[in-house]
Design a protein around this motif. Sequence first.
Motif, PDB file in Angstrom:
ATOM      1  N   ASP A  82       0.839  -1.205   0.000  1.00  0.00           N
ATOM      2  CA  ASP A  82       0.000   0.000   0.000  1.00  0.00           C
ATOM      3  C   ASP A  82       0.875   1.257   0.000  1.00  0.00           C
ATOM      4  OD1 ASP A  82      -2.235  -1.634   0.146  1.00  0.00           O
ATOM      5  OD2 ASP A  82      -2.632  -1.228   2.266  1.00  0.00           O
ATOM      6  N   LEU A  83       1.937   1.242   0.799  1.00  0.00           N
ATOM      7  CA  LEU A  83       2.820   2.403   0.883  1.00  0.00           C
ATOM      8  C   LEU A  83       3.595   2.607  -0.418  1.00  0.00           C
ATOM      9  CD1 LEU A  83       4.151   1.896   4.522  1.00  0.00           C
ATOM     10  CD2 LEU A  83       2.393   3.495   3.752  1.00  0.00           C
ATOM     11  N   HIS A  84       3.994   1.525  -1.034  1.00  0.00           N
ATOM     12  CA  HIS A  84       4.669   1.626  -2.340  1.00  0.00           C
ATOM     13  C   HIS A  84       3.749   2.273  -3.368  1.00  0.00           C
ATOM     14  CE1 HIS A  84       6.825   0.559  -5.971  1.00  0.00           C
ATOM     15  NE2 HIS A  84       5.783  -0.135  -6.393  1.00  0.00           N
ATOM     16  N   GLU A 100      14.201   0.388  -3.784  1.00  0.00           N
ATOM     17  CA  GLU A 100      14.356   1.698  -4.417  1.00  0.00           C
ATOM     18  C   GLU A 100      13.529   2.772  -3.733  1.00  0.00           C
ATOM     19  OE1 GLU A 100      10.715  -0.131  -6.210  1.00  0.00           O
ATOM     20  OE2 GLU A 100      12.684  -0.848  -5.616  1.00  0.00           O
ATOM     21  N   ASP A 101      12.495   2.374  -2.976  1.00  0.00           N
ATOM     22  CA  ASP A 101      11.638   3.338  -2.287  1.00  0.00           C
ATOM     23  C   ASP A 101      12.276   3.903  -1.028  1.00  0.00           C
ATOM     24  OD1 ASP A 101       9.627   2.898  -4.137  1.00  0.00           O
ATOM     25  OD2 ASP A 101       8.315   1.777  -2.782  1.00  0.00           O
ATOM     26  N   VAL A 102      13.081   3.090  -0.343  1.00  0.00           N
ATOM     27  CA  VAL A 102      13.485   3.375   1.046  1.00  0.00           C
ATOM     28  C   VAL A 102      14.969   3.718   1.102  1.00  0.00           C
ATOM     29  CG1 VAL A 102      13.575   2.480   3.392  1.00  0.00           C
ATOM     30  CG2 VAL A 102      11.676   1.819   1.883  1.00  0.00           C
ATOM     31  N   TRP A 131       8.617  -3.449   3.353  1.00  0.00           N
ATOM     32  CA  TRP A 131       8.657  -2.445   2.280  1.00  0.00           C
ATOM     33  C   TRP A 131      10.070  -2.314   1.719  1.00  0.00           C
ATOM     34  CZ3 TRP A 131       7.438   3.464   3.171  1.00  0.00           C
ATOM     35  CH2 TRP A 131       7.291   4.106   1.930  1.00  0.00           C
ATOM     36  N   ALA A 132      11.050  -2.188   2.598  1.00  0.00           N
ATOM     37  CA  ALA A 132      12.430  -2.029   2.150  1.00  0.00           C
ATOM     38  C   ALA A 132      12.941  -3.287   1.454  1.00  0.00           C
ATOM     39  CB  ALA A 132      13.326  -1.677   3.331  1.00  0.00           C
ATOM     40  N   HIS A 133      12.406  -4.433   1.828  1.00  0.00           N
ATOM     41  CA  HIS A 133      12.788  -5.696   1.189  1.00  0.00           C
ATOM     42  C   HIS A 133      12.184  -5.822  -0.203  1.00  0.00           C
ATOM     43  CE1 HIS A 133      11.875  -9.995   0.299  1.00  0.00           C
ATOM     44  NE2 HIS A 133      13.129 -10.171   0.685  1.00  0.00           N
ATOM     45  N   ALA A 134      10.883  -5.506  -0.333  1.00  0.00           N
ATOM     46  CA  ALA A 134      10.180  -5.675  -1.609  1.00  0.00           C
ATOM     47  C   ALA A 134      10.490  -4.561  -2.599  1.00  0.00           C
ATOM     48  CB  ALA A 134       8.672  -5.757  -1.363  1.00  0.00           C
TER      49      ALA A 134
END
Length: 357
Positions: free
Chosen positions: A92-94, A126-128, A120-123
């Motif tokens: 959801d955050l991505h 590039e976001d985190v 999130w950082a695992h999946a």
Amino acid sequence: MPNLSLSTPTGDINLHYHIATPISPSSPDIVANLPSIIFIHGEYACQEVFEAQFSDPRLRNRFNLISIDLRGCGASGGVVSKSHTPAIAANDLHLFLEKLKIPGVHVFSLSIGGHVALEWAHAHPEDVLSLTLCSPLSPEEPEDVKAGRLEVFDFWHDSSAHEGGTPDCEADLDEELISPMVRGCQQMMFSEHANPLTEAVTMTALTHASINWAGSPEILVSCRTICIDWFIERKVFNVEFYAKIKCPITIIHCEEDIGYPLRYAQEFEALLREAGHTEVLLCQVPGPHFANVVYPQLINPILSDRVLSVATPNAGDREEALSEGSEGGHNALLTTPFKEALAQYGYHSDSDEWDSE
């Protein structure tokens, strides 16, 4: 109140969020070229739990601050089924970042929010850009903590299982049962610390919970998923999982945390180093599980230092933002998006200041 509609693999949702910048406590957009920090709340609470971070000029005058109520929490809407997991919340955050076209962010998480942040950082590495994990959980829920959470849920179930709640409307709760439940939650989150902000955060969360998690047996399933199942059925991360996370990580252990002693944080740090992470920092601070509420003067500099260690803000953009919109002096607390919600329960920060140290 800003809401973002998203189509996800598990249904349509609406995420309630706020963006605070040096220019405005509630902005439609981030300030370009300033680092952005997303805050992920923990159990029971919603984004108001970050009042003491959003009011701190040492954070607000340097960064874009973004808070989000996770699906099914606070003022966010969306189906929370029995199969809902922290990994789904991370996606959801991505999607949130993608839709708002916000580039990579730094993450500050609280308690179970750390599980979401790690997923999130695992999946989506590039976001985190960095992770600051305040009071991350142990690999598996300790039996005494599990028993306490189940007791809290039983009180909630018995006080709210009857019909009475409707969407966007508070359920009629049994006050006699709610009082010990609230005390139990406060003990878990704040230990013996109590002040106007802890009380207002508690009551704001209770109001949201009476809308989201009460009124029918079906709604109580959603409550159990987020408040119990996320904890007792959570994934145990291994070295291979951590190796796919690419950003620097700070772990904040709170010394009065009654559920998760220091050894869990130390074991977490060791696993990260075994996975090849060299930029790992374990910090110990006084305070309870939600120390960010009662000791922000200790927590906030740790967060700021981690973000600045990765990306220094553009000085020109920051000075322009400050000249256009910053409030008060260096130590005066700033207006936040949560001011009105917390004021309903007696919290007013207008005259407060923190020490400069």
